[in-house]
Motif scaffolding. Structure first.
Motif, PDB file in Angstrom:
ATOM      1  N   ALA A  56       0.816  -1.218   0.000  1.00 17.30           N
ATOM      2  CA  ALA A  56       0.000   0.000   0.000  1.00 17.30           C
ATOM      3  C   ALA A  56       0.848   1.266   0.000  1.00 17.30           C
ATOM      4  O   ALA A  56       0.463   2.290  -0.579  1.00 17.30           O
ATOM      5  N   ASP A  57       2.039   1.211   0.623  1.00 21.31           N
ATOM      6  CA  ASP A  57       2.870   2.416   0.681  1.00 21.31           C
ATOM      7  C   ASP A  57       3.554   2.718  -0.651  1.00 21.31           C
ATOM      8  O   ASP A  57       4.212   3.746  -0.797  1.00 21.31           O
ATOM      9  N   SER A  58       3.388   1.817  -1.648  1.00 20.30           N
ATOM     10  CA  SER A  58       3.946   2.074  -2.977  1.00 20.30           C
ATOM     11  C   SER A  58       2.876   2.516  -3.967  1.00 20.30           C
ATOM     12  O   SER A  58       3.159   2.677  -5.150  1.00 20.30           O
ATOM     13  N   VAL A  59       1.657   2.702  -3.486  1.00 20.24           N
ATOM     14  CA  VAL A  59       0.529   3.088  -4.341  1.00 20.24           C
ATOM     15  C   VAL A  59       0.240   4.573  -4.145  1.00 20.24           C
ATOM     16  O   VAL A  59       0.302   5.069  -3.012  1.00 20.24           O
ATOM     17  N   PRO A  60      -0.060   5.316  -5.217  1.00 15.05           N
ATOM     18  CA  PRO A  60      -0.367   6.749  -5.070  1.00 15.05           C
ATOM     19  C   PRO A  60      -1.491   6.993  -4.061  1.00 15.05           C
ATOM     20  O   PRO A  60      -2.411   6.184  -3.921  1.00 15.05           O
ATOM     21  N   GLU A  61      -1.412   8.117  -3.376  1.00 13.17           N
ATOM     22  CA  GLU A  61      -2.431   8.463  -2.389  1.00 13.17           C
ATOM     23  C   GLU A  61      -3.778   8.741  -3.040  1.00 13.17           C
ATOM     24  O   GLU A  61      -4.829   8.544  -2.431  1.00 13.17           O
TER      25      GLU A  61
END
Length: 579
Positions: free
Chosen positions: A167-172
């Motif tokens: 999830a921390d590699s996916v755009p906000e």
């Protein structure tokens, strides 16, 4: 996990310009294992539409194949509602497939899975376990029907679970496309082809009014999902050479303390009325907007200027509730394949996959669908590429049912029909899962099968595959990678596939004739010449065994060291390519 297979091309079932698109016939677990050597960590977007386990002949389970994934599934039976182990069987079936999907996803990859309420909670727990609860991005509600039958609760929706690899590699933020926005974009494209430019805006506004009326009538009849609700999107009533546009108040700063400067009105020459909180754009940015004709002025300077926002740029977040009639999927399939729903009764709408892919996938996304069904995902990829000039690619896997291999009877024919009907410059390559592989099996393969296996596994094809060369005049060149480095093969069986200096001279000559680059990647059983910067020798079968992660087959006796070295080399090349 099953042993990997050779993915054998079937040219007569392929169509058009493949551009990296693949349709694979076979068990999806066996196919995904066979893709791992080149597509591990390379998939950007995965969509799964697995059996819902409704007890209505939608889920066929083979206990023999569960215990031995390499076994035939001829003992498979449809799971009924009376089967006390129905949920366990479904989890047995889905677990390995979701895990392999997770393996194939890139760190920034996204996975969507469609399901109804029969297995919703078990699927969520399974995905929490495999992907991690922290990587659960949300659950979408797809309202796809109207049910007026008397019952406790009328079920009019399904679910789409959304998980990230990390999830921390996916755009906000995602930029989605709602059905309303998509309808407007499609309608504008249609009218632009049919109507003269000076009449376009009048006809465009009438089309919006007609659609609002149709939705109101459908609402009064109790069938609101039969017509698209334009909602706030109907404000894009103006049209110019760049497309539909609407006025937007985004020039005003959201908080007090915005920029304070004057914008002269083009007619009166006097400064336009300023927004109460000031402008949100700097003077330099405002000059750019003015130069691009993105500012809309009022009748005179007493009115505040506004921003011209084009429909194509309108931010439209992916909503948790999606309203797309399920019958759109059936209508499209029957349009392309008459009576197609008799063979495949419940295809997903193209609009649903387009919406998910637009929101979560880039224009160059690699898309995986291991439950391809009628091929909706493939059509969605090609349709989006035609709209925005993207270079998305798809990998579709489908096994079908006993006596009806959907891949040949529905999936590939539907994609061919779509390409032909729409005139898209696209296509796909068709493959079937072939022989189960181990050390002995590889050494017994004929030249063409070895060629297909190298194209399937060579490390420099990671994420994109190799371009196979079908040149009968070439004795050694079999493919090239994205850098146009030649891949060569010397193979006459295990006893007579020695790469000598004379063989290398011929390989270099062929590569030069075909405009391919060095270093050459040279496959053979042994090599009598030391490696140089111009070529790299790759031993058969150890290089292939390492790429396929068949280390247990190679780890017996004296081959263990060679296999380990080969795997280290493969990983080094992959790391270099990734860098």
């Amino acid at each position: 996990m099953p042993a990997p297979r050779v993915l054998e091309p079937v040219p007569e079932l392929s169509h058009g310009t493949a551009d990296g698109n693949r349709v694979i016939e076979g068990d999806n677990l066996q196919a995904m294992v066979s893709l791992r050597s080149q597509y591990y960590g390379a998939v950007d977007f995965a969509y799964l539409d697995p059996p819902y386990n409704t007890g209505k002949k939608d889920f066929r389970y083979s206990d023999r194949r569960f215990r031995d994934p390499n076994a035939a599934a001829d003992d498979g039976v449809y799971v009924s509602n009376e089967d006390g182990g129905r949920h366990t069987k479904w989890l047995n079936y889905m677990g390995p497939r979701l895990y392999l999907t997770w393996e194939l996803l890139a760190d920034h990859g996204i996975c969507f899975v469609s399901i109804n309420d029969v297995e919703l909670f078990r699927l969520g727990l399974l995905m929490d376990e495999i992907f991690g609860e922290r990587n659960r991005l949300g659950v979408l509600i797809w309202k796809q029907a109207v049910d007026n039958n008397p019952t406790r609760i009328s079920v009019e929706h399904e679910y789409v679970l959304c998980y990230a690899k990390r999830a921390d590699s996916v755009p906000e933020r995602w930029k989605g496309t709602s059905p309303a926005k998509q309808w407007l974009l499609d309608k504008h494209m249609e009218l632009k082809k049919e109507v003269e430019p000076e009449q376009l805006e009048t006809v465009w506004r009438q089309a919006i009014r007609d659609q609002r009326r149709k939705h109101k009538e459908a609402l009064e009849k109790g069938r609101p999902d039969e017509e698209i609700d334009l909602g706030r999107m109907d404000r894009f009533r103006n049209v110019n050479e760049h497309g539909p546009w609407a006025k937007d108040w985004h020039l005003e700063n959201p908080k007090p303390g915005g920029y304070d400067y004057d914008i002269p009105h083009p007619i009166t020459g006097l400064p336009c009325r300023k927004p109460p909180k000031g402008y949100r754009y700097s003077p330099e940015s405002m000059d750019q907007l003015l130069a691009e004709d993105r500012i809309v002025f009022g009748k005179d300077h007493t009115e505040t200027a506004q921003l011209r926002r084009y429909l194509v740029d309108a931010a439209d977040a992916l909503r948790s509730v999606i309203v797309i009639p399920g019958r759109h999927g059936s209508d499209r399939l029957n349009e392309l394949l008459p009576d197609g729903t008799k063979r495949f009764p419940h295809p997903k709408p193209v609009e649903l996959i387009e919406m998910l892919l637009t929101a979560a996938g880039d224009m160059d996304a690699l898309v995986l669908d291991p439950f391809a069904g009628s091929g909706t995902t493939g059509e969605a990829v090609m349709r989006l590429n035609a709209k925005d000039g993207g270079i998305r690619r798809f990998i579709l896997i489908e096994e079908g049912q006993p006596g009806d291999p959907y891949c040949r009877t529905v999936t590939a024919p539907r994609l061919r029909a779509a390409v032909t009907k729409e005139g898209w410059p696209s296509g796909f390559s068709f493959y079937e899962t072939g022989q189960q592989l181990n050390r002995e099996a590889i050494l017994e393969l004929e030249r063409e099968a070895i060629t297909n296996l190298i194209v399937q596994t060579d490390a420099t094809g990671a994420g994109r595959g190799l371009n196979k060369i079908n040149n009968r005049e070439a004795q050694y060149i079999i493919a090239h990678n994205a850098r146009r480095e030649a891949v060569c093969l010397c193979w006459n069986g295990r006893a007579d596939s020695i790469v000598t200096r004379d063989v290398l001279v011929d390989m270099f000559s062929e590569a030069k004739e075909q405009g391919l680059k060095k270093p050459l990647r040279v496959y053979g059983s042994t090599c009598t010449v030391s490696e140089t910067d111009s070529f790299r020798f790759l031993q058969i079968p150890d290089e292939i065994i390492a790429a396929l992660q068949l280390m247990e087959e190679a780890a017996e006796g004296e081959d263990a060291v060679a296999a380990a070295d080969a795997l280290q080399e493969v990983n080094a090349v992959s790391a270099q390519d990734e860098g």
